[in-house]
Design a protein around this motif. Structure first.
Motif, mmCIF file in Angstrom:
data_model
loop_
_atom_site.group_PDB
_atom_site.id
_atom_site.type_symbol
_atom_site.label_atom_id
_atom_site.label_comp_id
_atom_site.label_asym_id
_atom_site.label_seq_id
_atom_site.Cartn_x
_atom_site.Cartn_y
_atom_site.Cartn_z
ATOM 1 N N LYS A 117 -58.713 -50.328 -92.338
ATOM 2 C CA LYS A 117 -59.225 -50.786 -91.049
ATOM 3 C C LYS A 117 -58.071 -50.683 -90.041
ATOM 4 O O LYS A 117 -56.905 -50.602 -90.445
ATOM 5 C CB LYS A 117 -59.782 -52.196 -91.149
ATOM 6 N N PRO A 118 -58.369 -50.670 -88.758
ATOM 7 C CA PRO A 118 -57.294 -50.580 -87.774
ATOM 8 C C PRO A 118 -56.244 -51.666 -87.984
ATOM 9 O O PRO A 118 -56.569 -52.813 -88.294
ATOM 10 C CB PRO A 118 -58.026 -50.753 -86.438
ATOM 11 N N GLY A 119 -54.989 -51.258 -87.860
ATOM 12 C CA GLY A 119 -53.871 -52.179 -88.036
ATOM 13 C C GLY A 119 -53.277 -52.170 -89.434
ATOM 14 O O GLY A 119 -52.180 -52.672 -89.631
ATOM 15 N N ASP A 120 -53.995 -51.596 -90.408
ATOM 16 C CA ASP A 120 -53.456 -51.539 -91.769
ATOM 17 C C ASP A 120 -52.217 -50.658 -91.811
ATOM 18 O O ASP A 120 -52.169 -49.593 -91.195
ATOM 19 C CB ASP A 120 -54.498 -50.970 -92.748
ATOM 20 N N ARG A 121 -51.206 -51.126 -92.551
ATOM 21 C CA ARG A 121 -49.985 -50.349 -92.762
ATOM 22 C C ARG A 121 -50.098 -49.666 -94.113
ATOM 23 O O ARG A 121 -50.360 -50.328 -95.115
ATOM 24 C CB ARG A 121 -48.754 -51.253 -92.731
ATOM 25 N N LEU A 122 -49.905 -48.357 -94.122
ATOM 26 C CA LEU A 122 -50.028 -47.586 -95.347
ATOM 27 C C LEU A 122 -48.699 -46.974 -95.737
ATOM 28 O O LEU A 122 -47.882 -46.640 -94.876
ATOM 29 C CB LEU A 122 -51.059 -46.464 -95.179
ATOM 30 N N LYS A 123 -48.493 -46.831 -97.015
ATOM 31 C CA LYS A 123 -47.333 -46.135 -97.566
ATOM 32 C C LYS A 123 -47.781 -44.736 -97.955
ATOM 33 O O LYS A 123 -48.967 -44.498 -98.241
ATOM 34 C CB LYS A 123 -46.810 -46.854 -98.819
ATOM 35 N N ALA A 124 -46.849 -43.803 -98.004
ATOM 36 C CA ALA A 124 -47.168 -42.435 -98.433
ATOM 37 C C ALA A 124 -47.888 -42.487 -99.774
ATOM 38 O O ALA A 124 -47.461 -43.185 -100.687
ATOM 39 C CB ALA A 124 -45.887 -41.606 -98.548
ATOM 40 N N GLU A 144 -47.245 -39.749 -95.463
ATOM 41 C CA GLU A 144 -46.075 -40.543 -95.089
ATOM 42 C C GLU A 144 -46.526 -41.908 -94.592
ATOM 43 O O GLU A 144 -47.710 -42.117 -94.323
ATOM 44 C CB GLU A 144 -45.234 -39.824 -94.035
ATOM 45 N N ASP A 145 -45.591 -42.822 -94.485
ATOM 46 C CA ASP A 145 -45.903 -44.171 -94.028
ATOM 47 C C ASP A 145 -46.509 -44.107 -92.631
ATOM 48 O O ASP A 145 -46.083 -43.301 -91.790
ATOM 49 C CB ASP A 145 -44.641 -45.035 -93.984
ATOM 50 N N CYS A 146 -47.512 -44.959 -92.389
ATOM 51 C CA CYS A 146 -48.172 -44.951 -91.085
ATOM 52 C C CYS A 146 -48.952 -46.237 -90.887
ATOM 53 O O CYS A 146 -49.057 -47.071 -91.787
ATOM 54 C CB CYS A 146 -49.099 -43.741 -90.962
ATOM 55 N N ILE A 147 -49.508 -46.382 -89.691
ATOM 56 C CA ILE A 147 -50.390 -47.495 -89.347
ATOM 57 C C ILE A 147 -51.718 -46.884 -88.895
ATOM 58 O O ILE A 147 -51.741 -45.896 -88.155
ATOM 59 C CB ILE A 147 -49.792 -48.353 -88.215
ATOM 60 N N ILE A 148 -52.820 -47.465 -89.322
ATOM 61 C CA ILE A 148 -54.141 -46.993 -88.906
ATOM 62 C C ILE A 148 -54.403 -47.483 -87.487
ATOM 63 O O ILE A 148 -54.414 -48.685 -87.234
ATOM 64 C CB ILE A 148 -55.253 -47.504 -89.865
ATOM 65 N N LYS A 149 -54.577 -46.551 -86.562
ATOM 66 C CA LYS A 149 -54.883 -46.904 -85.180
ATOM 67 C C LYS A 149 -56.384 -47.079 -84.974
ATOM 68 O O LYS A 149 -56.818 -48.029 -84.332
ATOM 69 C CB LYS A 149 -54.371 -45.824 -84.228
ATOM 70 N N GLU A 150 -57.184 -46.133 -85.509
ATOM 71 C CA GLU A 150 -58.638 -46.178 -85.350
ATOM 72 C C GLU A 150 -59.300 -45.651 -86.608
ATOM 73 O O GLU A 150 -58.760 -44.756 -87.264
ATOM 74 C CB GLU A 150 -59.102 -45.267 -84.203
ATOM 75 N N VAL A 151 -60.470 -46.182 -86.914
ATOM 76 C CA VAL A 151 -61.338 -45.634 -87.949
ATOM 77 C C VAL A 151 -62.659 -45.334 -87.254
ATOM 78 O O VAL A 151 -63.297 -46.240 -86.717
ATOM 79 C CB VAL A 151 -61.540 -46.616 -89.124
ATOM 80 N N ASN A 152 -63.048 -44.071 -87.232
ATOM 81 C CA ASN A 152 -64.212 -43.648 -86.456
ATOM 82 C C ASN A 152 -65.460 -43.405 -87.295
ATOM 83 O O ASN A 152 -66.437 -42.869 -86.775
ATOM 84 C CB ASN A 152 -63.870 -42.369 -85.690
ATOM 85 N N ALA A 163 -64.795 -33.312 -87.260
ATOM 86 C CA ALA A 163 -64.990 -34.640 -86.669
ATOM 87 C C ALA A 163 -63.736 -35.476 -86.927
ATOM 88 O O ALA A 163 -63.153 -35.423 -88.005
ATOM 89 C CB ALA A 163 -66.208 -35.322 -87.275
ATOM 90 N N VAL A 164 -63.328 -36.254 -85.935
ATOM 91 C CA VAL A 164 -62.165 -37.124 -86.099
ATOM 92 C C VAL A 164 -62.603 -38.357 -86.884
ATOM 93 O O VAL A 164 -63.439 -39.131 -86.432
ATOM 94 C CB VAL A 164 -61.563 -37.523 -84.734
ATOM 95 N N LEU A 165 -62.038 -38.518 -88.074
ATOM 96 C CA LEU A 165 -62.407 -39.622 -88.956
ATOM 97 C C LEU A 165 -61.549 -40.859 -88.701
ATOM 98 O O LEU A 165 -62.032 -41.972 -88.758
ATOM 99 C CB LEU A 165 -62.273 -39.183 -90.417
ATOM 100 N N ALA A 166 -60.263 -40.635 -88.446
ATOM 101 C CA ALA A 166 -59.347 -41.747 -88.197
ATOM 102 C C ALA A 166 -58.136 -41.240 -87.417
ATOM 103 O O ALA A 166 -57.819 -40.051 -87.465
ATOM 104 C CB ALA A 166 -58.898 -42.373 -89.520
ATOM 105 N N LYS A 167 -57.491 -42.164 -86.714
ATOM 106 C CA LYS A 167 -56.253 -41.844 -85.994
ATOM 107 C C LYS A 167 -55.129 -42.660 -86.599
ATOM 108 O O LYS A 167 -55.321 -43.823 -86.951
ATOM 109 C CB LYS A 167 -56.395 -42.133 -84.509
#
Length: 184
Positions: A117-124, A144-152, A163-167
């Motif tokens: 969900k948006p805001g989740d921090r993910l590891k590679a 790579e490590d990132c943060i979920i900005k959007e889930v579409n 289609a853009v699935l997530a940012k």
């Protein structure tokens, strides 16, 4: 699925199969074909009343074929959705710094599971979602490590290719170091 014939890429979609009758779309054009495997790796095809016999030779891994048809030889590679996605991802990596980081659908597919969900921090290596295309499921994992900005997308939703699935917001440590250098 994509099929590579020589240097040409063809988008192939199995639309229906009933016995030997197959309906397939190749680059959007629909073909009705009767297909029957005969002895010695020979495939009999009937399209619009015309019969073709193709000799198929499987190469190493069941995704590479050599096809002899009408005195011509064709090298064919079958690219599944995962291989297509990886190829697309590699081609985009050269311009990644100029584009927003997004996860796009490699082909028309159904979203089976969304793990974030948006805001989740993910590891590679963490999974973002599972998609299904042509009765094959593929997990999308971040590299790579990132943060979920959007889930579409939502579970059960069908989406079109590209289609853009997530940012994503990448944790770009080099960018932070450059910013710190500029402040000095």
């Amino acid at each position: 699925m994509e099929i590579q014939v020589g240097n040409k890429m063809i988008e192939a979609t199995l639309l229906s199969k009933e016995g030997n009758h197959v309906k397939v779309a190749l680059d959007g054009k629909v073909y009705d074909v009767d297909v029957c495997m005969l002895e010695d790796n020979v495939c009999s095809l009937i399209h619009k009343g015309v019969s073709y016999n193709a000799e198929l030779t499987r190469e190493n891994d069941n995704k590479h074929y050599r096809v002899n048809l009408n005195y011509s030889v064709y090298d064919i590679n079958m690219l599944d959705s995962q291989a297509k996605y990886m190829r697309m991802r590699k081609s985009k990596s050269a311009v990644a710094s100029m584009q927003p980081d997004v996860i796009t659908a490699p082909m028309p597919c159904k979203i089976v599971k969304v793990f974030v969900k948006p805001g989740d921090r993910l590891k590679a290596g963490d999974s973002v979602l599972t998609m299904e295309a042509m009765k094959m499921m593929s997990n999308y994992k971040v590299a790579e490590d990132c943060i979920i900005k959007e889930v579409n997308v939502k579970e059960g939703e069908s989406v079109m290719a590209n289609a853009v699935l997530a940012k994503l917001e990448l944790n770009n440590e080099n960018q932070n170091e450059n910013d710190n250098d500029n402040e000095k």
